[in-house]
Design an enzyme around this catalytic site. Structure first.
Site, PDB file in Angstrom:
ATOM      1  CG  PHE A   1      -9.306  10.626   9.991  1.00 32.15           C
ATOM      2  CD1 PHE A   1      -9.446  12.020   9.832  1.00 32.15           C
ATOM      3  CD2 PHE A   1     -10.021   9.759  10.378  1.00 32.15           C
ATOM      4  CE1 PHE A   1     -10.676  12.602  10.286  1.00 32.15           C
ATOM      5  CE2 PHE A   1     -11.249  10.327  11.173  1.00 32.15           C
ATOM      6  CZ  PHE A   1     -11.578  11.499  11.168  1.00 32.15           C
TER       7      PHE A   1
ATOM      8  CB  THR B   1      -4.190   3.997   5.311  1.00 30.83           C
ATOM      9  OG1 THR B   1      -3.871   3.715   6.795  1.00 30.83           O
ATOM     10  CG2 THR B   1      -4.708   2.635   4.662  1.00 30.83           C
TER      11      THR B   1
ATOM     12  CG  LEU C   1      -4.413   6.635  17.146  1.00 28.17           C
ATOM     13  CD1 LEU C   1      -4.102   6.603  18.618  1.00 28.17           C
ATOM     14  CD2 LEU C   1      -4.493   7.818  16.506  1.00 28.17           C
TER      15      LEU C   1
ATOM     16  CE  LYS D   1       2.797 -11.545   9.146  1.00 33.85           C
ATOM     17  NZ  LYS D   1       3.914 -11.475   8.067  1.00 33.85           N
TER      18      LYS D   1
ATOM     19  CG  ASN E   1       6.753  -5.143  18.032  1.00 35.15           C
ATOM     20  OD1 ASN E   1       7.378  -6.052  18.605  1.00 35.15           O
ATOM     21  ND2 ASN E   1       6.546  -5.438  16.857  1.00 35.15           N
TER      22      ASN E   1
ATOM     23  CE  LYS F   1       8.020  -6.719  30.810  1.00 38.95           C
ATOM     24  NZ  LYS F   1       8.186  -7.943  30.057  1.00 38.95           N
TER      25      LYS F   1
ATOM     26  CE1 TYR G   1      -9.415  -1.770  12.231  1.00 36.53           C
ATOM     27  CE2 TYR G   1     -11.669  -2.130  12.896  1.00 36.53           C
ATOM     28  CZ  TYR G   1     -10.703  -1.296  12.795  1.00 36.53           C
ATOM     29  OH  TYR G   1     -10.747   0.027  13.263  1.00 36.53           O
TER      30      TYR G   1
ATOM     31  NE  ARG H   1     -12.286   5.225   7.398  1.00 36.49           N
ATOM     32  CZ  ARG H   1     -11.355   5.355   8.480  1.00 36.49           C
ATOM     33  NH1 ARG H   1     -11.589   5.278   9.739  1.00 36.49           N
ATOM     34  NH2 ARG H   1     -10.203   5.937   8.251  1.00 36.49           N
TER      35      ARG H   1
HETATM   36  P1  NAD Z   1      -6.111   5.826   8.978  1.00 42.63           P
HETATM   37  O1  NAD Z   1      -5.886   4.746   8.087  1.00 42.63           O
HETATM   38  O2  NAD Z   1      -6.347   7.248   8.552  1.00 42.63           O
HETATM   39  O3  NAD Z   1      -4.792   5.835  10.157  1.00 42.63           O
HETATM   40  C1  NAD Z   1      -3.728   4.812  10.303  1.00 42.63           C
HETATM   41  C2  NAD Z   1      -2.683   5.198  10.123  1.00 42.63           C
HETATM   42  O4  NAD Z   1      -1.697   3.953  10.911  1.00 42.63           O
HETATM   43  C3  NAD Z   1      -2.236   5.477   8.841  1.00 42.63           C
HETATM   44  O5  NAD Z   1      -1.326   6.620   8.671  1.00 42.63           O
HETATM   45  C4  NAD Z   1      -1.415   4.398   8.443  1.00 42.63           C
HETATM   46  O6  NAD Z   1      -0.268   4.616   7.393  1.00 42.63           O
HETATM   47  C5  NAD Z   1      -0.852   3.991   9.819  1.00 42.63           C
HETATM   48  N1  NAD Z   1      -0.322   2.381   9.642  1.00 42.63           N
HETATM   49  C6  NAD Z   1      -0.904   1.365   9.171  1.00 42.63           C
HETATM   50  N2  NAD Z   1      -0.158   0.373   9.425  1.00 42.63           N
HETATM   51  C7  NAD Z   1       0.802   0.701   9.983  1.00 42.63           C
HETATM   52  C8  NAD Z   1       1.936  -0.038  10.438  1.00 42.63           C
HETATM   53  N3  NAD Z   1       2.272  -1.206  10.190  1.00 42.63           N
HETATM   54  N4  NAD Z   1       3.026   0.575  11.200  1.00 42.63           N
HETATM   55  C9  NAD Z   1       2.988   1.933  11.219  1.00 42.63           C
HETATM   56  N5  NAD Z   1       1.924   2.700  10.818  1.00 42.63           N
HETATM   57  C10 NAD Z   1       0.803   2.184  10.224  1.00 42.63           C
HETATM   58  O7  NAD Z   1      -7.359   5.641  10.155  1.00 42.63           O
HETATM   59  P2  NAD Z   1      -7.946   6.326  11.273  1.00 42.63           P
HETATM   60  O8  NAD Z   1      -9.347   6.555  11.097  1.00 42.63           O
HETATM   61  O9  NAD Z   1      -6.961   7.563  11.576  1.00 42.63           O
HETATM   62  O10 NAD Z   1      -7.777   5.427  12.528  1.00 42.63           O
HETATM   63  C11 NAD Z   1      -6.679   5.290  13.451  1.00 42.63           C
HETATM   64  C12 NAD Z   1      -6.783   4.331  14.709  1.00 42.63           C
HETATM   65  O11 NAD Z   1      -8.284   4.529  15.414  1.00 42.63           O
HETATM   66  C13 NAD Z   1      -6.983   3.056  14.134  1.00 42.63           C
HETATM   67  O12 NAD Z   1      -6.106   2.198  14.893  1.00 42.63           O
HETATM   68  C14 NAD Z   1      -8.354   2.448  13.869  1.00 42.63           C
HETATM   69  O13 NAD Z   1      -8.321   0.946  14.005  1.00 42.63           O
HETATM   70  C15 NAD Z   1      -9.067   3.216  15.121  1.00 42.63           C
HETATM   71  N6  NAD Z   1     -10.363   3.630  15.010  1.00 42.63           N
HETATM   72  C16 NAD Z   1     -10.911   4.403  13.931  1.00 42.63           C
HETATM   73  C17 NAD Z   1     -12.050   4.537  13.747  1.00 42.63           C
HETATM   74  C18 NAD Z   1     -12.693   5.843  13.001  1.00 42.63           C
HETATM   75  O14 NAD Z   1     -13.822   5.903  12.731  1.00 42.63           O
HETATM   76  N7  NAD Z   1     -11.991   6.608  12.154  1.00 42.63           N
HETATM   77  C19 NAD Z   1     -13.151   4.168  14.639  1.00 42.63           C
HETATM   78  C20 NAD Z   1     -12.858   2.956  15.386  1.00 42.63           C
HETATM   79  C21 NAD Z   1     -11.205   2.786  15.631  1.00 42.63           C
HETATM   80  N1  UDP Z   2     -21.606   2.298   3.247  1.00 38.63           N
HETATM   81  C1  UDP Z   2     -22.285   2.643   2.157  1.00 38.63           C
HETATM   82  N2  UDP Z   2     -21.528   3.124   1.084  1.00 38.63           N
HETATM   83  C2  UDP Z   2     -20.376   3.481   1.025  1.00 38.63           C
HETATM   84  C3  UDP Z   2     -19.485   3.020   2.064  1.00 38.63           C
HETATM   85  C4  UDP Z   2     -19.994   2.759   3.111  1.00 38.63           C
HETATM   86  O1  UDP Z   2     -23.526   2.566   2.083  1.00 38.63           O
HETATM   87  O2  UDP Z   2     -19.775   3.974  -0.149  1.00 38.63           O
HETATM   88  C5  UDP Z   2     -22.066   1.644   4.342  1.00 38.63           C
HETATM   89  C6  UDP Z   2     -21.345   0.490   4.749  1.00 38.63           C
HETATM   90  O3  UDP Z   2     -21.749  -0.711   4.240  1.00 38.63           O
HETATM   91  C7  UDP Z   2     -21.804   0.422   6.377  1.00 38.63           C
HETATM   92  C8  UDP Z   2     -21.681   1.814   6.689  1.00 38.63           C
HETATM   93  O4  UDP Z   2     -21.836   2.564   5.443  1.00 38.63           O
HETATM   94  O5  UDP Z   2     -23.040  -0.059   6.584  1.00 38.63           O
HETATM   95  C9  UDP Z   2     -20.481   2.335   7.333  1.00 38.63           C
HETATM   96  O6  UDP Z   2     -19.218   1.817   6.522  1.00 38.63           O
HETATM   97  P1  UDP Z   2     -17.830   2.371   7.071  1.00 38.63           P
HETATM   98  O7  UDP Z   2     -16.982   1.561   6.166  1.00 38.63           O
HETATM   99  O8  UDP Z   2     -17.544   3.807   7.157  1.00 38.63           O
HETATM  100  O9  UDP Z   2     -17.529   2.012   8.341  1.00 38.63           O
HETATM  101  P2  UDP Z   2     -17.924   0.771   9.153  1.00 38.63           P
HETATM  102  O10 UDP Z   2     -18.557  -0.420   8.543  1.00 38.63           O
HETATM  103  O11 UDP Z   2     -16.689   0.121   9.713  1.00 38.63           O
HETATM  104  O12 UDP Z   2     -18.791   1.053  10.394  1.00 38.63           O
END
Ligand code: NAD
Ligand code: UDP
Length: 314
Positions: free
Chosen positions: A13, A37, A73, A91, A99, A105, A145, A186
């Site tokens: 995303f 994902t 990411l 992991k 990695n 580095k 996580y 989410r």
């Molecule tokens: P997402 O799940 O859409 O994207 C994660 C991407 O990483 C996916 O394309 C997935 O296929 C790839 N991936 C997973 N494991 C992998 C691996 N072992 N090797 C290579 N690729 C791999 O999630 P997102 O919301 O786009 O999140 C991206 C980053 O931002 C993540 O690190 C997440 O922890 C961080 N983040 C997101 C949010 C949010 O609200 N969206 C909040 C805090 C942190």
């Molecule tokens: N949540 C909910 N219904 C859903 C999905 C999530 O009420 O269908 C709630 C969840 O319990 C949390 C909040 O919405 O309190 C945000 O959840 P999300 O998984 O989006 O993010 P995070 O908990 O990691 O902040």
């Protein structure tokens, strides 16, 4: 100046929006993903750009490329996905970080870690400032996580102190927008998809828990600014929208904007679900001259438009 930039998790995303932005800025982008994902569909529009390269790779295994910058990411971000295989999540967070830091580095690249507000756990300080060490359960279902991401921050800091690496750490708060997967799990994507299908809206707990929702374009601007700013500012820095809403308020807003007939149903609250979350963004304002511009209703409308089109075509 044109740069070569590696984006791990680039088909996810947030990663897909970042790749697009970096290409628009005339950079060469290496997008690395194992599609756990993420999806090729998210980067389809970039595939015929000669400045874009898509690489299937799992960051649990080393990967070396000569690049100027790395955005790390890769990691599933939705609780249902990161809890699906928690050992793998640790992991990805820890070995993946090592990695990518080793790649930085070897090549001298500057590297940015996509950390998370989850490092604050179920916070006892509100709003959350970067100096707060958090309240995280180290042995719970979210720990793979939360602790994985905390350990990644530790590794980034240690590589900086011990090996003089140029690092950046951003702590991202709940972000939403187009390119989220309809089954991502989410809350924003769940509620929009449920409303568009006139299905029940699943509220976990009583819905009085809060989150602060940031539209993806604001995050990308903050992320790119963080990478570009002086090497002496390494963070961690919060990137999020400080406007806080309860989950019930979010549900009501999505019902209103979609004109949906959906009804609320209440499901058990997942274990260790944080009660509240709101970023203090003073540091980002001061150091990056950044603050979010897109408010919830505007961002939701754009996201609803995306899902409406997607669901109609499926
Ligand atoms: P997402 O799940 O859409 O994207 C994660 C991407 O990483 C996916 O394309 C997935 O296929 C790839 N991936 C997973 N494991 C992998 C691996 N072992 N090797 C290579 N690729 C791999 O999630 P997102 O919301 O786009 O999140 C991206 C980053 O931002 C993540 O690190 C997440 O922890 C961080 N983040 C997101 C949010 C949010 O609200 N969206 C909040 C805090 C942190
Ligand atoms: N949540 C909910 N219904 C859903 C999905 C999530 O009420 O269908 C709630 C969840 O319990 C949390 C909040 O919405 O309190 C945000 O959840 P999300 O998984 O989006 O993010 P995070 O908990 O990691 O902040």
């Amino acid at each position: 100046m044109k740069k070569k930039i590696l984006v791990t998790g680039g088909a996810g995303f947030i990663g897909s929006h970042l790749c697009k932005k970096l290409l628009e800025q005339n950079n060469e982008v290496l997008c690395l993903d194992n599609y756990f994902t993420g999806s090729k569909m998210n980067v389809l529009s970039m595939l015929d750009n000669p400045m874009f390269e898509l690489i299937r790779h799992d960051i649990v295994y080393p990967y070396i490329a000569e690049v100027d910058e790395i955005y790390n990411l890769a990691c599933p971000a939705s609780p249902i996905h990161y809890q699906h295989n928690p050992i793998q999540t640790v992991k990805i967070s820890v070995m993946g970080a090592i990695n990518m830091l080793e790649t930085a580095k070897t090549t001298g690249a500057k590297i940015l870690q996509a950390s998370t507000s989850e490092v604050y756990g179920d916070p006892k300080i509100h709003p959350q400032v970067e100096s707060y060490w958090g309240n995280v359960n180290p042995i719970g279902e979210r720990s793979c996580y939360d602790e994985g991401k905390r350990c990644a921050e530790t590794l980034f800091m240690d590589y900086h102190r011990q090996c003089d690496l140029k690092i950046k750490i951003i702590r991202i708060f709940n972000t939403y927008g187009p390119n989220m997967h309809p089954n991502d799990g989410r809350v924003v994507s769940n509620f929009i998809v449920q409303c568009l299908r006139n299905e029940d809206i699943t509220i976990y707990g009583d819905g009085n828990q809060s989150r602060s929702f940031q539209y993806v374009d604001d995050l990308i601007e903050g992320m790119v600014k963080m990478m570009a700013t002086s090497d002496s500012f390494i963070g961690p820095v919060n990137i999020g929208n400080p406007n806080e809403f309860t989950i019930l308020e979010l549900a009501q807003t999505v019902i209103k904007l979609t004109n949906s007939k959906s009804k609320l149903i209440f499901k058990p609250l997942p274990k260790d679900d944080p009660q509240q979350r709101r970023p203090d963004i003073s540091l980002a304002k001061e150091k990056l001259d950044w603050s979010p511009k897109i408010e919830l209703e505007e961002g939701l409308k754009k996201t609803i438009h995306y899902f409406d089109k997607l669901l109609r075509n499926n």
